[in-house]
Write a protein that holds these residues in place. Structure first.
Motif, short mmCIF file in Angstrom:
data_model
loop_
_atom_site.label_atom_id
_atom_site.label_comp_id
_atom_site.label_asym_id
_atom_site.label_seq_id
_atom_site.Cartn_x
_atom_site.Cartn_y
_atom_site.Cartn_z
N ALA A 276 0.85 -1.19 0.00
CA ALA A 276 0.00 0.00 0.00
C ALA A 276 0.89 1.25 0.00
N LEU A 277 0.29 2.39 -0.26
CA LEU A 277 1.06 3.64 -0.29
C LEU A 277 1.61 3.95 1.09
N ALA A 278 2.87 4.32 1.13
CA ALA A 278 3.47 4.75 2.39
C ALA A 278 3.09 6.22 2.62
N VAL A 279 2.66 6.54 3.83
CA VAL A 279 2.33 7.92 4.18
C VAL A 279 2.93 8.25 5.53
N ASP A 280 3.14 9.54 5.76
CA ASP A 280 3.63 9.94 7.08
C ASP A 280 2.45 10.25 8.00
N GLU A 281 2.72 10.79 9.17
CA GLU A 281 1.64 11.03 10.14
C GLU A 281 0.61 12.02 9.62
N GLN A 282 1.05 12.92 8.73
CA GLN A 282 0.11 13.87 8.14
C GLN A 282 -0.67 13.25 6.98
N LEU A 283 -0.38 11.99 6.70
CA LEU A 283 -0.98 11.24 5.59
C LEU A 283 -0.52 11.79 4.24
N ARG A 284 0.73 12.28 4.24
CA ARG A 284 1.35 12.75 3.02
C ARG A 284 2.16 11.59 2.44
N THR A 285 2.07 11.39 1.14
CA THR A 285 2.87 10.35 0.49
C THR A 285 4.31 10.84 0.35
N SER A 286 5.12 10.09 -0.41
CA SER A 286 6.51 10.49 -0.63
C SER A 286 6.61 11.79 -1.42
N HIS A 288 5.39 15.65 -1.60
CA HIS A 288 4.82 16.61 -0.66
C HIS A 288 3.43 17.10 -1.06
N ALA A 289 3.15 17.12 -2.35
CA ALA A 289 1.88 17.67 -2.82
C ALA A 289 0.79 16.61 -2.89
N VAL A 290 1.10 15.38 -2.50
CA VAL A 290 0.12 14.29 -2.65
C VAL A 290 -0.18 13.65 -1.30
N PHE A 291 -1.43 13.73 -0.90
CA PHE A 291 -1.91 13.01 0.29
C PHE A 291 -2.57 11.70 -0.16
N ALA A 292 -2.68 10.78 0.79
CA ALA A 292 -3.45 9.56 0.50
C ALA A 292 -4.10 9.09 1.79
N ALA A 293 -5.25 8.42 1.65
CA ALA A 293 -6.01 8.00 2.83
C ALA A 293 -6.93 6.85 2.47
N GLY A 294 -7.31 6.11 3.49
CA GLY A 294 -8.27 5.03 3.30
C GLY A 294 -7.59 3.70 2.98
N ASP A 295 -8.30 2.84 2.28
CA ASP A 295 -7.84 1.47 2.07
C ASP A 295 -6.66 1.35 1.11
N CYS A 296 -6.13 2.48 0.61
CA CYS A 296 -4.96 2.40 -0.28
C CYS A 296 -3.67 2.76 0.44
N VAL A 297 -3.71 3.05 1.73
CA VAL A 297 -2.47 3.42 2.46
C VAL A 297 -2.16 2.39 3.54
#
Lengths: 575, 575
Positions: A276-286, A288-297
């Motif tokens: 799944a997509l790796a995200v940081d605590e802010q739910l930001r992907t690798s 900076h301009a792309v967030f991800a959330a839900g069943d894909c992270v």
């Protein structure tokens, strides 16, 4: 805050996480340009409710996308009520991180457009997991979207479906098996590759309770049988598993889900070990301009501190809000930031999870949080467990519900690792409270300090979690060891300390137990064998635990008691 | 451990705290000399179950002192099963701390004996609170012990009692009113001196829900009427309160309880401000050799950090174990202490409490923890509150139960102070989870991070506590203010944003609201009055909150919404 004027936010996916992020961003950034794309027309529905549509509890699928005031949550609803531009039938197919553009294709026409963004939110969810030998077709379907549940429901209503094989004994597989069998009387065979049902929730012992409940309702459960093949054959389905072939009107594939992130992975966003997509605590992907959330992270597990994949609707909803907050924080200019209290961090974070989940299996409530013994062993934690049988309300109150619980904790440190709760009683409450302890790295002693509401219709004066905390501390501090509910006598002398009536109603079985009621045992110590280790047995555990402790004080070694008692042991039936 | 050989432990009081302490001490100190005295023959019973004996839910009083395996917990039981010497019919009348002797008198014969101790445990519980004008007699009784509930039950069964006045609208008073009215159809008048029922649990707003439920079941509720006098007159009772006289077959006094500590106070043990025995974290009184536990001690409140009197059976049971541990720790000699892990403190402590409690009021579940707004103001805390109306399960799942909640928190810091939950839905679970946050000084943000089990039969994807956390943060961070459910329009223009059907079913009332459905409001902004502050109203709160925020973003000032919506407002009926 700037109001977000001039900021363009693109959201891919109009389900829980995506729409929550978009709606939150809209509230915080009234001026922002926000557009949401989804490949499907049927959006914003409660996917976790699909089994209850199948079961007949809901009369139609629109119930799953209705608000509480009976408005249908379609694109027009979001435009008028939420001020959001939601465009259905558009699938994201490519992403260029350098130019901040996403390519969106019309599902029908195939026409593609390039959409620029300042911030992108990927909320594309998950897709059903499949296996090589499974060929989807008329009689072999997944159970992931409304289009798959609708023909099943129709077939049940018209009597065309009278039998089914469910492939996969996880969360959804069990819910589907119950839905098929309960209302419709469908003849169901449930196949699971692992050695037990609900392997991600329960240890083998607690899982037996679920298998027994399914068996009581005529669901045929087969565990340890990986599916080799499944095909449509004529009007029906044929499934090969563990060397057997199962024929039925339908086969339903419920092997769990995998993150649906093709275009995002192709663009070079970093994936975690789970895929799944790796995200940081802010739910930001690798990026900076792309967030991800839900069943894909993927998220971080609170107990292992490791990334893990926990696709749950409850997490997706909470993540959506965090993304919305952080979109707004990104948009906030320096002027706006001065309006905040000096110590306020404008960013929200999504913390580590403990993975609480629950399901209803006919008359059983099944809930779990944290790590099972199996899962703890898998990550190298040294775990012990205690089991208990309880009533969910005062035992003298009419119709108390039985509750079978298992607490897993770290040996030595006493750190709490997990709780499994199964029974007709109020299992979910205990798991929800326990989860809140896990979230603060609670220990066994914290169980004793929990404060529960008490009145006879709701609880006993001491909650089951108090009882289990004491049992675990008695084990750690005084060596009073309760063995798991399905243990064999294994050379031990079995001492049954119940009343004659109790012992007759649920006998220990073979080899025969020596029967000395608890109130006589102190006086009849001389009758107890001294040549073998002892297993003390009672109905629920407390009497045998107390007498095991007393025997230890009489210089007996090798004394254990049956945790959860014969009540728990018999509950699993022959399952 | 030494096994306690040579140590003499005397326990005064054979109820929850005393027997728990004695049984725990017995387990830890097999050699100790332990004796328990109690004035009564009927011991170790679940006093909280008396209302359910009165109601007819339990067929006889022995149910309250039966174990789960149908053994009666009398003195003989404790001797045989627990190895405890329990002496009934013996009352402690004097205590000499210097010589460590307690004087115990036979209740029947009056003969006194002096009993020496190494450690004393005072667990004498509480006695009913009375008022000057109340004369107990045949028709005016308390409801504290089985002897008081038995004649009431008999009178109800035989039809001799057809009407009753219940004096006191606290916990027990409301339970007794329900018990009398529900099964027996007794005509009940419930009198409370304060302005509302359950004043220690609920604020006036939430209390209205309880009053309305009682009224729906024909219980006459009178608040703000202190009782001046109550007497037996002929075969019945006469109660004077608030200038009125109420005649009924019986009057039941339920004015709460006071600690029962005459001999202990006379001996010079230090009392707290509440009048109960002061104890430290180890539950030791001002005398090192004397412990105390249960309804005769005061505890520290977690939120105020002040001593308080919280007589609850759930606390008494937990305190008993702590005393048992500490008796054993006192007995442990240096040799035994070496068996313990080096970092283990042999003493247990009883921490600060949050005061969770609950009761069933006909079809309502009522639960609360921490401080109400009233209680917070009373101790000088600056509190705000948010209200909400929710379903306890997914709203599309069959038969969701409504739940009305109020969260109280500290303004500025966001520290959580309390939760009140009322409704046919699962109120207790939310309070139990919330209490666990209070125990760790949780803040509003912690509500958002709570992880709940989610499946449609058990919850919505976001729990009500998530929703209330968001509502409070929206108030604190963005000035989106929800006003209490029973607010008057008070010069504001009321904008009802519900559907036409909803507005017709539960109209706002007078002065009339301007009706603009939520999906039209953005387009009809020009119709909204600009000369007055605005109160936005919807069915449950979320729609009006969202539109209030939107209006604030349109440069409207003085916009508030109706927290909990018309659903909560109408739930209180005309109560």
């Amino acid at each position: 805050m700037s109001g977000g004027s001039g900021m363009r936010i693109v959201v891919i996916g109009a389900s829980a996480a995506g729409l929550k992020a978009a709606a939150r961003a809209r509230r915080l950034l009234p001026q922002a340009d926000i557009v949401v794309f989804d490949a499907r027309e049927f959006i914003s529905y409660g996917a976790c409710g699909l089994p209850f549509y199948l079961s007949g509890d809901l009369d139609n699928l629109d119930r799953l996308r209705e608000t509480q005031w009976q408005a249908i949550r379609d694109a027009e609803f979001f435009a008028r009520v939420k001020g959001l531009d939601v465009r259905c039938g558009r699938r994201a197919t490519a992403l260029d991180l350098a130019t901040r553009t996403v390519t969106v294709e019309s599902v029908d026409a195939g026409a593609a457009e390039s959409v620029g963004y300042d911030r992108l939110v990927i909320a594309t969810g998950a897709a059903p997991r499949l296996l090589g030998g499974i060929t989807l077709g008329d009689a072999v379907t997944c159970f992931h979207v409304p289009e798959e549940s609708q023909p099943l429901r129709r077939g049940l209503e018209t009597g065309q479906i009278g039998s089914a094989v469910v492939i996969g004994g996880g969360f959804v597989g069990v819910e589907v098996a119950v839905a098929l069998a309960d209302m419709w009387g469908c003849a169901v065979t449930l196949l699971e590759a692992e050695d037990r049902l609900l392997p991600h929730l329960l240890d083998a012992d607690m899982s037996r309770l679920v298998a027994a409940e399914l068996a009581r309702h005529d669901v045929v459960v087969k565990t340890g049988v990986p599916v080799a093949a499944a095909h449509t054959v004529g009007e029906g389905a044929e499934v090969t598993a563990g060397g057997e072939t199962f024929a039925a009107d339908r086969a339903v594939v419920a092997l769990g889900v995998v993150p649906q992130i093709g275009f995002a992975a192709a663009a070079g966003l970093v994936l975690g070990a789970s895929g799944a997509l790796a995200v940081d605590e802010q739910l930001r992907t690798s990026d900076h301009a792309v967030f991800a959330a839900g069943d894909c992270v993927e998220v971080v597990h609170r107990l292992t501190r490791q990334p893990c994949y926990v696709p749950l609707g409850s997490l997706a909803n909470r993540q959506g809000r965090v993304v919305g907050d952080n979109l707004a924080a990104d948009a906030a200019d320096a002027e706006a930031a001065q309006d905040r209290p000096a110590d306020a961090d404008p960013y929200s974070s999504f913390g580590a999870v403990v993975g609480s989940s629950c399901l209803k299996v006919f008359d059983l409530n099944v809930a779990a949080t944290g790590l099972s013994e199996t899962a703890a062993a898998h990550v190298g934690l040294s775990a012990d467990a205690v089991w208990g049988t309880f009533h969910d309300v005062a035992h003298y109150y009419p119709e108390p519900g039985a509750l079978y619980l298992k607490v897993v904790y770290e040996r030595g440190s006493g750190r709490l690792l997990g709780l499994q709760a199964v029974g007709p009683g109020e299992a979910v409450k205990r798991v929800d409270v326990f989860a809140s302890l896990l979230q603060r790295d609670g220990k066994l002693r914290d169980l004793l300090d929990l404060e529960f509401c008490y009145a006879p219709p709701y609880n006993a004066a001491l909650d089951p979690l108090h009882g289990l905390g004491c049992a675990a501390l008695n084990r750690e501090e005084a060596g009073v060891i309760g063995v798991g509910p399905f243990v064999a006598a294994d050379g031990r002398a079995v001492i049954d300390v119940r009343s004659a009536d109790e012992a007759a109603a649920r006998p220990w079985g073979s080899p025969e137990a020596l029967h000395i009621p608890s109130e006589q045992l102190r006086a009849r110590l001389s009758e107890i064998p001294t040549d073998r280790p002892l297993l003390i047995v009672c109905e629920k555990g407390p009497r045998s635990a107390e007498l095991a402790r007393w025997l230890l004080a009489q210089e007996r070694r090798d004394v254990v008691y049956l945790a959860g008692g014969m009540a728990l042991r018999s509950q699993a039936g022959s399952g």
